[in-house]
Each structure stands twice: as C-alpha cells, then as structure tokens.
Design a protein around this motif. Structure first.
Motif, short mmCIF file in Angstrom:
data_model
loop_
_atom_site.label_atom_id
_atom_site.label_comp_id
_atom_site.label_asym_id
_atom_site.label_seq_id
_atom_site.Cartn_x
_atom_site.Cartn_y
_atom_site.Cartn_z
N TYR A 28 45.42 22.09 55.99
CA TYR A 28 45.73 20.70 55.58
C TYR A 28 44.83 19.71 56.32
O TYR A 28 44.36 18.73 55.75
N TYR A 80 56.60 32.34 49.74
CA TYR A 80 56.24 32.37 51.15
C TYR A 80 57.42 32.75 52.05
O TYR A 80 57.24 32.99 53.24
N ARG A 82 51.85 21.43 35.97
CA ARG A 82 52.94 21.98 36.81
C ARG A 82 53.86 20.84 37.30
O ARG A 82 55.07 20.92 37.17
N TYR A 83 53.26 19.79 37.84
CA TYR A 83 54.08 18.68 38.35
C TYR A 83 54.83 17.97 37.21
O TYR A 83 55.99 17.62 37.35
N ASN A 89 58.89 24.36 45.09
CA ASN A 89 57.65 24.07 44.37
C ASN A 89 56.50 24.84 45.01
O ASN A 89 55.89 24.38 45.96
N GLU A 90 56.26 26.02 44.50
CA GLU A 90 55.21 26.90 45.05
C GLU A 90 55.52 27.23 46.52
O GLU A 90 54.63 27.18 47.37
N ALA A 95 60.15 21.10 58.84
CA ALA A 95 61.15 22.15 59.12
C ALA A 95 60.74 23.42 58.36
O ALA A 95 60.09 23.35 57.32
N ASP A 96 61.17 24.54 58.92
CA ASP A 96 60.86 25.84 58.30
C ASP A 96 62.00 26.21 57.35
O ASP A 96 63.17 26.22 57.75
N ILE A 97 61.64 26.52 56.12
CA ILE A 97 62.66 26.87 55.12
C ILE A 97 63.54 28.04 55.59
O ILE A 97 64.71 28.13 55.23
N HIS A 98 62.98 28.93 56.41
CA HIS A 98 63.76 30.09 56.85
C HIS A 98 65.01 29.69 57.62
O HIS A 98 66.01 30.40 57.60
N GLY A 146 58.98 22.91 50.70
CA GLY A 146 57.54 23.23 50.71
C GLY A 146 56.78 22.09 50.06
O GLY A 146 55.87 22.31 49.26
N GLY A 165 54.63 19.94 51.06
CA GLY A 165 53.22 19.68 51.38
C GLY A 165 52.97 18.21 51.65
O GLY A 165 53.71 17.56 52.41
N TRP A 224 48.35 26.97 57.93
CA TRP A 224 48.58 25.88 56.97
C TRP A 224 48.15 24.54 57.58
O TRP A 224 47.50 23.73 56.93
N ASP A 226 58.66 20.54 54.79
CA ASP A 226 57.57 21.52 54.90
C ASP A 226 57.41 21.90 56.36
O ASP A 226 57.64 21.08 57.24
N PHE A 227 57.02 23.16 56.62
CA PHE A 227 56.86 23.55 58.03
C PHE A 227 55.50 23.13 58.61
O PHE A 227 55.27 23.28 59.80
C1 LIG Z 1 50.87 25.85 47.71
S1 LIG Z 1 51.56 24.68 48.83
C2 LIG Z 1 52.51 23.68 47.70
C3 LIG Z 1 52.73 22.28 48.21
C4 LIG Z 1 53.57 21.38 47.29
N1 LIG Z 1 54.83 21.99 46.92
C5 LIG Z 1 52.81 21.04 46.03
O1 LIG Z 1 52.97 21.76 45.04
O2 LIG Z 1 52.10 20.04 46.05
C6 LIG Z 1 52.84 25.62 49.66
C7 LIG Z 1 53.55 24.86 50.76
O3 LIG Z 1 54.60 25.66 51.28
C8 LIG Z 1 54.66 25.39 52.67
N2 LIG Z 1 55.38 26.50 53.32
C9 LIG Z 1 55.02 27.81 53.37
N3 LIG Z 1 55.93 28.50 54.08
C10 LIG Z 1 56.89 27.62 54.48
C11 LIG Z 1 58.07 27.73 55.25
N4 LIG Z 1 58.45 28.89 55.78
N5 LIG Z 1 58.82 26.62 55.46
C12 LIG Z 1 58.42 25.42 54.94
N6 LIG Z 1 57.30 25.25 54.22
C13 LIG Z 1 56.55 26.34 53.98
C14 LIG Z 1 53.21 25.25 53.09
O4 LIG Z 1 53.07 24.58 54.31
C15 LIG Z 1 52.65 24.47 51.92
O5 LIG Z 1 52.71 23.09 52.12
#
Ligand SMILES: C[S@@+](CC[C@H](N)C(=O)[O-])C[C@H]1O[C@@H](n2cnc3c(N)ncnc32)[C@H](O)[C@@H]1O
Length: 189
Positions: free
Chosen positions: A20, A124, A36-37, A119-120, A102-105, A58, A60, A16, A80-81
């Motif tokens: 980016y 993941y 979507r937004y 949001n998308e 930060a990681d969502i996990h 997430g 971004g 990722w 976002d991670f």
């Molecule tokens: C398709 S992008 C969507 C970005 C934003 N939500 C948007 O719609 O503009 C997915 C995002 O999820 C983040 N992501 C994926 N796995 C993640 C995790 N485990 N923890 C945090 N962020 C995560 C990615 O880094 C990425 O920025």
C-alpha cells in the motif's frame, strides 16, 4: 491459528503495508475493477434496507466509498489490518464513514450492521478460522441484514461456507479480459 500461522499472518500484514505504501493497489481504481464495486452497490440498494449501516471487511483504502453516495447509507465502517491502507482511507474524509485498523481473525464489531461485506477479503482468512470469522460476523448482522461476498475468479475453498445461508442473488462480473472476473453473492441468514 497456531503460533506459526499467527507469525505468517503478521508477515502478510507487513507485506500489505509495504504494498500500500508503494501504491501497488492503486490499480483497484482502474476501470476494469468498476463492475465489481457497482455490483456490490447494486446489491446493497436492491436487498438492503433504506440507508443501511455498512461494515466493509478488508476495506483497504476505501475504494468502495468512491462509488458509494453518502445518501445511500447511514453509517459506514471500513476495517482492514493494514494500518497504511486505513490511514490512506481516513485522509479521504468520506462522509458518515469511519475506518479502523483490525485483523478480521480477531475483530469483533461493536454494534450490529444492516450490511456486512467481505470485499475480496474472505479468501485471506486462515482456513482454520473461516467458519469462526463468518459466524462472528453473522452474529453482528441486524434483523433482515444482508451479507455480500465478492471473490476473484472461482473462490475455491470459500463459497461452501455460504451454502447454509439463503442466497438472494449471485452474479459473475466479467471483464474484457477472460481471466479477470469476480463472483459476487448476496445472502441473508
Ligand atoms: C484485494 S484487497 C481489497 C481491498 C478492498 N476491499 C477493495 O476491494 O478495494 C484485500 C484487502 O484485505 C485486507 N486483508 C487481508 N487479510 C486481512 C485480515 N486478516 N484482516 C483484515 N484485513 C485483511 C488487505 O490488507 C487488503 O486491504
């Protein structure tokens, strides 16, 4: 997650970051993504409290903030991670907004929020962690708070996690490309 899953998750994070850095996700700003937004924002305004605090998981580069007026929220936290996406979001200096790597996990919010958004991002989350992550985030939803979930196309293996919640609205955001659409739901506990 076991050790191998953690390793793959770390590799995904690096991927990722690379994407980016190369501007691969600039396409999120294309007009085809706008519906979507704007639907997410319509749900915030219709079902959230006035001037809510918002947690965007997430987040971004903070594209949602480009559609959101600061008068519509009291505080915004984007998580976002990908440190690259978060640094890009920070440079935008969005009003009343902060961005955190930060990681969502494993991420546990430091406060409760009126609106929490996947949001998308939910697809993941590793299969073995989806329920844990959802439960942890829901425990940080303020009284009468809402959860908004946006998932590209069908979201196979995702939507069933939200079945136990009270669905307030659910929309399919279509585009003029048959295969490009999102399903967006808004829920309360
Ligand atoms: C398709 S992008 C969507 C970005 C934003 N939500 C948007 O719609 O503009 C997915 C995002 O999820 C983040 N992501 C994926 N796995 C993640 C995790 N485990 N923890 C945090 N962020 C995560 C990615 O880094 C990425 O920025």
């Amino acid at each position: 997650m076991n050790l191998l899953d953690k390793f793959h998750n770390w590799r995904r994070k690096l991927r990722w970051n690379k994407q980016y850095r190369r501007g691969r996700w600039d396409n999120l700003r294309k007009p085809i993504e706008a519906g979507r937004y704007t639907t997410i924002i319509e749900f915030i305004k219709s079902y959230g409290k006035l001037k809510p605090s918002i947690l965007d998981l997430g987040a971004g580069e903070g594209v949602l903030n480009e559609y959101l007026s600061p008068k519509d929220y009291s505080y915004f936290l984007g998580v976002d991670f990908s440190s690259v996406s978060i640094e890009k979001a920070k440079t935008r200096n969005f009003v009343k907004a902060e961005f955190l790597t930060a990681d969502i996990h494993t991420y546990s919010p430091h406060q409760k929020f009126d609106v929490i958004i996947f949001n998308e991002a939910f697809y993941y989350v590793h299969e073995s962690e989806k329920q844990n992550v959802l439960d942890r985030m829901l425990s940080h939803l303020a009284d009468n708070g809402i959860l908004i979930v946006s998932i590209y196309r069908e979201g196979i293996g995702c939507w069933e996690y939200f079945d136990k919640l009270k669905q307030l609205n659910f929309k399919t955001v279509k585009t003029n490309e048959e295969k490009t659409y999102w399903k967006i739901g808004v829920y309360k506990v």
